[in-house]
Scaffold this motif. Structure first.
Motif, PDB file in Angstrom:
ATOM      1  N   TYR B  13      53.882  33.220  31.524  1.00 28.18           N
ATOM      2  CA  TYR B  13      54.589  34.478  32.096  1.00 28.18           C
ATOM      3  C   TYR B  13      55.984  34.487  31.589  1.00 28.18           C
ATOM      4  O   TYR B  13      56.925  33.762  32.063  1.00 28.18           O
ATOM      5  CB  TYR B  13      54.524  33.837  33.618  1.00 28.18           C
ATOM      6  CG  TYR B  13      53.144  34.072  34.286  1.00 28.18           C
ATOM      7  CD1 TYR B  13      52.452  34.942  34.598  1.00 28.18           C
ATOM      8  CD2 TYR B  13      52.619  32.647  34.889  1.00 28.18           C
ATOM      9  CE1 TYR B  13      51.113  34.757  35.172  1.00 28.18           C
ATOM     10  CE2 TYR B  13      51.488  32.668  35.243  1.00 28.18           C
ATOM     11  CZ  TYR B  13      50.564  33.691  35.604  1.00 28.18           C
ATOM     12  OH  TYR B  13      49.468  33.602  36.176  1.00 28.18           O
ATOM     13  N   SER B  47      42.306  33.386  35.822  1.00 25.59           N
ATOM     14  CA  SER B  47      42.398  34.678  35.368  1.00 25.59           C
ATOM     15  C   SER B  47      42.116  35.291  33.879  1.00 25.59           C
ATOM     16  O   SER B  47      41.760  36.246  33.538  1.00 25.59           O
ATOM     17  CB  SER B  47      43.977  35.108  35.771  1.00 25.59           C
ATOM     18  OG  SER B  47      44.508  34.933  37.025  1.00 25.59           O
ATOM     19  N   LEU B  52      41.387  39.288  33.252  1.00 28.17           N
ATOM     20  CA  LEU B  52      42.442  39.793  34.216  1.00 28.17           C
ATOM     21  C   LEU B  52      43.581  39.819  33.347  1.00 28.17           C
ATOM     22  O   LEU B  52      44.674  40.658  33.405  1.00 28.17           O
ATOM     23  CB  LEU B  52      42.526  39.298  35.672  1.00 28.17           C
ATOM     24  CG  LEU B  52      41.671  39.791  36.418  1.00 28.17           C
ATOM     25  CD1 LEU B  52      41.805  39.075  37.865  1.00 28.17           C
ATOM     26  CD2 LEU B  52      41.898  41.223  36.698  1.00 28.17           C
ATOM     27  N   ALA B  53      43.659  38.563  32.659  1.00 31.38           N
ATOM     28  CA  ALA B  53      45.129  38.299  32.033  1.00 31.38           C
ATOM     29  C   ALA B  53      44.436  38.015  30.584  1.00 31.38           C
ATOM     30  O   ALA B  53      43.465  37.654  30.111  1.00 31.38           O
ATOM     31  CB  ALA B  53      45.810  37.136  32.412  1.00 31.38           C
ATOM     32  N   TYR B  73      36.129  45.652  31.966  1.00 31.43           N
ATOM     33  CA  TYR B  73      35.591  45.998  33.231  1.00 31.43           C
ATOM     34  C   TYR B  73      34.286  45.725  33.118  1.00 31.43           C
ATOM     35  O   TYR B  73      33.904  45.207  34.432  1.00 31.43           O
ATOM     36  CB  TYR B  73      36.010  47.521  33.381  1.00 31.43           C
ATOM     37  CG  TYR B  73      37.375  47.781  33.507  1.00 31.43           C
ATOM     38  CD1 TYR B  73      38.073  47.659  34.942  1.00 31.43           C
ATOM     39  CD2 TYR B  73      38.157  47.961  32.260  1.00 31.43           C
ATOM     40  CE1 TYR B  73      39.224  48.247  34.842  1.00 31.43           C
ATOM     41  CE2 TYR B  73      39.561  48.546  32.622  1.00 31.43           C
ATOM     42  CZ  TYR B  73      40.227  48.257  33.704  1.00 31.43           C
ATOM     43  OH  TYR B  73      41.490  48.667  33.966  1.00 31.43           O
ATOM     44  N   ALA B  74      33.466  45.976  32.296  1.00 34.01           N
ATOM     45  CA  ALA B  74      31.884  45.594  32.347  1.00 34.01           C
ATOM     46  C   ALA B  74      31.726  44.201  32.502  1.00 34.01           C
ATOM     47  O   ALA B  74      30.856  43.814  33.434  1.00 34.01           O
ATOM     48  CB  ALA B  74      31.433  46.362  31.151  1.00 34.01           C
ATOM     49  N   ARG B  76      33.730  41.831  33.834  1.00 38.41           N
ATOM     50  CA  ARG B  76      34.108  41.461  35.249  1.00 38.41           C
ATOM     51  C   ARG B  76      33.147  42.091  36.233  1.00 38.41           C
ATOM     52  O   ARG B  76      32.833  41.250  37.296  1.00 38.41           O
ATOM     53  CB  ARG B  76      35.509  41.858  35.609  1.00 38.41           C
ATOM     54  CG  ARG B  76      36.666  41.073  34.928  1.00 38.41           C
ATOM     55  CD  ARG B  76      37.874  41.266  35.958  1.00 38.41           C
ATOM     56  NE  ARG B  76      38.479  42.659  36.043  1.00 38.41           N
ATOM     57  CZ  ARG B  76      39.332  43.307  35.085  1.00 38.41           C
ATOM     58  NH1 ARG B  76      39.804  42.583  33.981  1.00 38.41           N
ATOM     59  NH2 ARG B  76      39.841  44.533  35.252  1.00 38.41           N
ATOM     60  N   SER B  77      32.564  43.170  35.997  1.00 41.38           N
ATOM     61  CA  SER B  77      31.924  43.990  37.106  1.00 41.38           C
ATOM     62  C   SER B  77      30.277  43.410  36.974  1.00 41.38           C
ATOM     63  O   SER B  77      29.533  43.535  37.997  1.00 41.38           O
ATOM     64  CB  SER B  77      31.845  45.171  36.957  1.00 41.38           C
ATOM     65  OG  SER B  77      30.979  45.776  35.951  1.00 41.38           O
ATOM     66  N   PHE B  84      38.230  34.796  44.352  1.00 39.40           N
ATOM     67  CA  PHE B  84      39.641  34.486  44.323  1.00 39.40           C
ATOM     68  C   PHE B  84      40.209  33.584  45.447  1.00 39.40           C
ATOM     69  O   PHE B  84      39.566  33.389  46.450  1.00 39.40           O
ATOM     70  CB  PHE B  84      40.436  36.005  44.430  1.00 39.40           C
ATOM     71  CG  PHE B  84      40.252  36.799  43.230  1.00 39.40           C
ATOM     72  CD1 PHE B  84      40.833  36.713  42.098  1.00 39.40           C
ATOM     73  CD2 PHE B  84      39.008  37.958  43.575  1.00 39.40           C
ATOM     74  CE1 PHE B  84      40.615  37.786  41.065  1.00 39.40           C
ATOM     75  CE2 PHE B  84      38.739  38.574  42.526  1.00 39.40           C
ATOM     76  CZ  PHE B  84      39.384  38.634  41.353  1.00 39.40           C
ATOM     77  N   SER B  86      42.717  34.188  46.955  1.00 39.87           N
ATOM     78  CA  SER B  86      43.330  34.709  48.243  1.00 39.87           C
ATOM     79  C   SER B  86      42.085  35.986  48.544  1.00 39.87           C
ATOM     80  O   SER B  86      42.477  36.805  48.973  1.00 39.87           O
ATOM     81  CB  SER B  86      44.531  35.469  47.864  1.00 39.87           C
ATOM     82  OG  SER B  86      44.428  36.132  46.573  1.00 39.87           O
ATOM     83  N   PHE B  87      40.994  35.627  48.142  1.00 36.46           N
ATOM     84  CA  PHE B  87      39.890  36.262  48.482  1.00 36.46           C
ATOM     85  C   PHE B  87      39.633  37.691  47.849  1.00 36.46           C
ATOM     86  O   PHE B  87      38.676  38.248  47.268  1.00 36.46           O
ATOM     87  CB  PHE B  87      39.441  36.541  50.060  1.00 36.46           C
ATOM     88  CG  PHE B  87      39.946  35.012  50.829  1.00 36.46           C
ATOM     89  CD1 PHE B  87      39.565  34.045  50.273  1.00 36.46           C
ATOM     90  CD2 PHE B  87      40.485  35.252  52.081  1.00 36.46           C
ATOM     91  CE1 PHE B  87      39.708  32.840  51.026  1.00 36.46           C
ATOM     92  CE2 PHE B  87      40.895  34.115  52.766  1.00 36.46           C
ATOM     93  CZ  PHE B  87      40.453  32.825  52.105  1.00 36.46           C
ATOM     94  N   ASN B  88      40.937  38.493  48.095  1.00 29.78           N
ATOM     95  CA  ASN B  88      41.193  39.891  47.519  1.00 29.78           C
ATOM     96  C   ASN B  88      39.765  40.730  48.044  1.00 29.78           C
ATOM     97  O   ASN B  88      39.103  41.421  47.235  1.00 29.78           O
ATOM     98  CB  ASN B  88      40.913  39.978  45.948  1.00 29.78           C
ATOM     99  CG  ASN B  88      42.384  39.158  45.432  1.00 29.78           C
ATOM    100  OD1 ASN B  88      43.062  39.092  46.295  1.00 29.78           O
ATOM    101  ND2 ASN B  88      42.211  39.041  44.253  1.00 29.78           N
TER     102      ASN B  88
END
Ligand SMILES: Nc1ncnc2c1ncn2[C@@H]1O[C@H](COP(=O)(O)OP(=O)(O)OP(=O)(O)O)[C@@H](O)[C@H]1O
Ligand SMILES: [Mg+2]
Lengths: 554, 224
Positions: B13, B47, B52-53, B73-74, B76-77, B84, B86-88
């Motif tokens: 990071y 991630s 996502l990262a 995107y495909a 992930r979906s 997650f 933190s659930f999201n």
């Protein structure tokens, strides 16, 4: 499409925020709707009236244009213009007078040539000449006789109302008399009789185009001189007392407008009661006779020479099917050889345009109002939407983390704002449709009032009616033909009887303000605002990185 | 069969390094556990796995292909389900709406989405009333179970779960672990992050991440 479903769900789940956006959009929609309606009303009122309106025009001599032309240095003198310029440009009064006296009025032949233009639907003319009465025919006059008969236009003010003054230039003397005799080319020329301003109360109108010396006289004149239908009247040449002409009274007319006329009289000949109507052909016969016995006389004081022949002045009117034809007419007559020093003008079109002044002012104001509303509205909507998006950052993060493409997320947000603004616009259009007409008319009333009061103020300042823009329909001030034309058209009010005899014939009311055009424009505005606000959404959504959003969640 | 692999992954990071030269392999039909101290970079690793990262160096292979070159995107979906830490969840939506939304995003067709979502939620122990309640009004454990149901809703090949049982009692934890186990039996790959020894114990393989501190730091290595 789940995006739309989702958008609708999101709207439902955050009612407060969407109601706020909706209310602002509604205010914009209602204001825009009224603003657009006013503009539309102005446009459609103008168009619908123009459509049904037949336009008349006259060709008149433009003294100003000629003076301008004369001021231009002649081609020969141009070579080194700078030093000699002032000298050359000095106004040549001699030449000007020559030109003016050289005949500025068009002949009947010329008028008829221009009448052949394609745009012309109808053509007529009037011939006007001044005569004196005789022992048995006295002009109607409230003043004592000696005063009334002499020096009719000596103290005519130097303003727009110079009836017959220019005519004098041509002959070098003032044509005037106790009676104004007007000859009509045909029935179509008798506009007052067509509009009903005047009507025959006894007898009948002389037959159309006749060369017989028949005439119409006013009720007042008939009563004043004990005349009845069938009687003969005798007119005299004002410049030659021995020269007389006899006319037969074929009818007696009533003038409903005469008493209202408040224009100051420059002589009894201008009194509507002292107008005698006949056929143009017959009047021309009289004038021809007068020319054949003409003598040359010399003025004792000035030494100027002049002819005694009675001169008629010609006034031609062209009728067009619509305003477009009138606009084409000017080009056509130029092509037919009309000189630049003559102008084509339409009194009724001018009057009509004047009648639109308050509506047009209102329309312009509405346009600015609209612009301001839209700008402010757009700014407010954009700002609100920025707040909205920032608040929903987390949601965007979740959706993109779930694999929803950013474009789709942006589309969902766009749909949301579109739905809200469209709903507001539909409601706004409804409110606008109901209120646009009364609001427009109320605003228009205020506008007309302010226009009238400013006109009244001016009239007070002048002490009389004047040639003010926007108010009275006045006599065309420039040119020889304008004056007689206006006399024949009912004096001072032009041929614009269709809009009422009122001095300020403004359009004071509109009836259909809301229509499809307004609705479409409103829709366009809605889409534009949505896109403006939505563009911000898209920008933000595209910028957001889901990982960062989800990591620094509050 | 190897489905997912980390190849010499380095990630930081900004200037703070979190992962260095990590190489892990994940196969279908197996359950993996990633363990490590808090702040070791477990969530960061997930991630990276879910796209996502992006790693600073090294590559992540899905089915032998670098995911950096694919539509993330495909990916992930459709192919990966993430639970997650933190659930999201979308908090203004109900539990069932959250589950249905991820099905919508993945673009699956031909199923009764509401019915399937209700079945999944029932499977993680949420009754009908809870399923139709806004997420905001559910307890932490219930939200966690909604997140699990959501990750399973579109039948992804790989399940990533960050502390999936952190908020659950022993009984519920066992039930959830049974679900994960049955998924591996269906040939899926389950990757869990957990501090719980019980969870780690039932996994087929464990990877331990060591927190990077300064320059000389141990690589991530497999432990058992
Ligand atoms: N968005 C971020 N920006 C900067 N540093 C971050 C960010 N997210 C995490 N870190 C740091 O990276 C390191 C790894 O974080 P990570 O969340 O992966 O730890 P973790 O192993 O999941 O811990 P835990 O068991 O507590 O969940 C931590 O030191 C953390 O402070
Ligand atoms: Mg973590």
């Amino acid at each position: 499409m789940y995006i739309i479903k989702n958008a609708l769900k999101c709207i439902g789940r955050s009612k407060g925020r969407n109601i706020l956006i909706g209310i602002i959009a509604l205010v914009i929609a209602v204001s825009a709707c009224i603003g657009l309606s006013i503009r539309q009303a102005a446009e459609s009122t103008k168009n619908s009236t123009l459509e049904g309106m037949s336009v008349t025009a006259t060709i008149s001599f433009d003294r100003q244009a000629m003076m301008q032309e004369m001021r231009q240095p002649s081609d020969g003198a141009v070579t080194d213009g700078q030093e000699s310029g002032t000298q050359d440009r000095a106004f040549d009064r001699e030449q000007f007078r020559d030109k003016m006296n050289g005949g500025t009025s068009l002949t009947l032949d010329e008028y008829q040539t221009y009448a052949s233009a394609k745009s012309v639907q109808d053509f007529y003319y009037t011939l006007t000449a001044y005569f004196n009465g005789s022992d048995k025919l006295e002009p109607v006059s409230s003043e004592s006789e000696s005063e009334a008969a002499s020096e009719p236009s000596a103290d005519a003010p130097e303003n727009g109302m110079d009836f017959g003054r220019d005519k004098g230039n041509r002959m070098g003397k003032m044509a005037s008399g106790d009676f104004t005799v007007i000859g009509y080319s045909g029935d179509n020329a008798m506009t007052e009789f067509q509009s009903g301003t005047m009507s025959v109360s006894d007898g009948a109108v002389f037959s159309e185009g006749t060369a017989e010396r028949q005439c119409l006289i006013s009720e007042e004149l008939a009563a004043y001189n004990n005349l009845a239908v069938g009687d003969k009247i005798t007119l005299t040449n004002p410049d030659s007392e021995t020269e007389t002409y006899t006319l037969t009274v074929s009818g007696i007319y009533k003038n409903t407008e005469a008493n209202e006329l408040s224009v100051p009289m420059f002589g009894v000949g201008q009194d509507p009661a002292n107008r005698i109507y006949m056929s143009a052909a017959a009047l021309q016969g009289v004038l021809d006779d007068s020319t054949s016995v003409s003598k040359t006389v010399t003025d004792e004081t000035t030494g100027q020479e002049s002819e005694t022949a009675i001169n008629g002045s010609l006034s031609a009117t062209y009728v067009f099917a619509d305003a477009d034809a009138y606009h084409r007419f000017e080009e056509e007559v130029r092509a037919l050889g009309l000189d630049d020093s003559y102008t084509v003008s339409s009194a009724d079109l001018t009057a009509f345009e004047n009648s639109l002044t308050p509506l047009n002012t209102l329309s312009t104001m509405a346009g600015w109002f609209l612009l301001v509303i839209l700008l402010i509205g757009a700014v407010i909507l954009i700002v609100l939407n920025i707040f909205n998006i920032r608040e929903r950052k987390y949601e965007i993060g979740v959706l993109t983390a779930m694999g929803m493409k950013k474009g789709k997320v942006a589309l969902q947000f766009l749909t949301e704002i579109l739905v809200v603004t469209m709903a507001a616009i539909i409601i706004g259009a409804g409110i606008g449709a109901v209120s646009a007409v009364p609001v427009t008319n109320a605003l228009l009333e205020g506008q007309v009032e302010s226009q009238q009061s400013s006109q009244m103020q001016m009239e007070n300042n002048f002490g009389r009616g004047g040639n003010f823009k926007g108010g009275m329909q006045n006599i065309q001030p420039n040119g020889q033909n304008a004056a007689p034309d206006n006399i024949s058209d009912g004096g001072g009010h032009g041929g614009f009887a269709a809009f009422g005899q009122n001095v300020s014939n403004y359009i004071t009311e509109v009836n259909s303000a809301m229509n499809l055009t307004v609705l479409l424009q409103l829709l366009g505005i809605g889409i534009l605002l949505t896109l403006a606000a939505g563009a911000v959404s898209v920008l933000f959504v595209m910028r957001y990185d889901p990982l960062k959003i989800l990591a620094n969640r509050d | 069969m190897e489905i997912l692999a980390l190849q010499d992954i380095c990630f930081s990071y900004g200037k703070v390094p979190v992962l260095k030269d990590v190489t892990y392999r994940f196969e279908t039909g197996k359950m993996y556990c990633i363990i490590g101290r808090s702040g070791a970079g477990k969530t960061t690793l997930l991630s990276l796995l879910s796209g996502l990262a992006s790693p600073n160096s090294g590559s992540i292979l899905y089915d032998g292909k670098d995911i950096a070159k694919q539509d993330k995107y495909a990916f992930r979906s459709k192919y990966i389900g993430v639970i997650f830490q933190s659930f999201n969840l979308i908090t203004k939506f109900t539990a069932v709406e959250n589950v249905m939304l991820s099905m919508d995003i993945s673009g699956i067709k031909g199923v009764n989405k509401r019915q399937k979502a209700m079945e999944l939620l029932a499977g993680v122990g949420l009754d009908e009333d809870e399923a139709n309640r806004r997420v905001l009004k559910l307890s932490g454990g219930q939200q966690q179970r909604v997140a699990i149901a959501r990750a399973l809703s579109y039948d992804p090949q790989i399940i990533l779960a960050d502390e999936p049982t952190g908020n659950l009692d022993g009984e519920t934890q066992k039930e959830i672990m049974d679900i994960f186990r049955s998924l591996t039996e269906q040939g899926k790959c389950v990757i869990l992050v957990s501090h719980s020894p019980e969870v780690a114990a039932v996994c087929d393989e464990r990877y331990e991440l060591k927190k990077l501190s300064g320059k000389n730091n141990p690589k991530g290595r497999a432990v058992g």
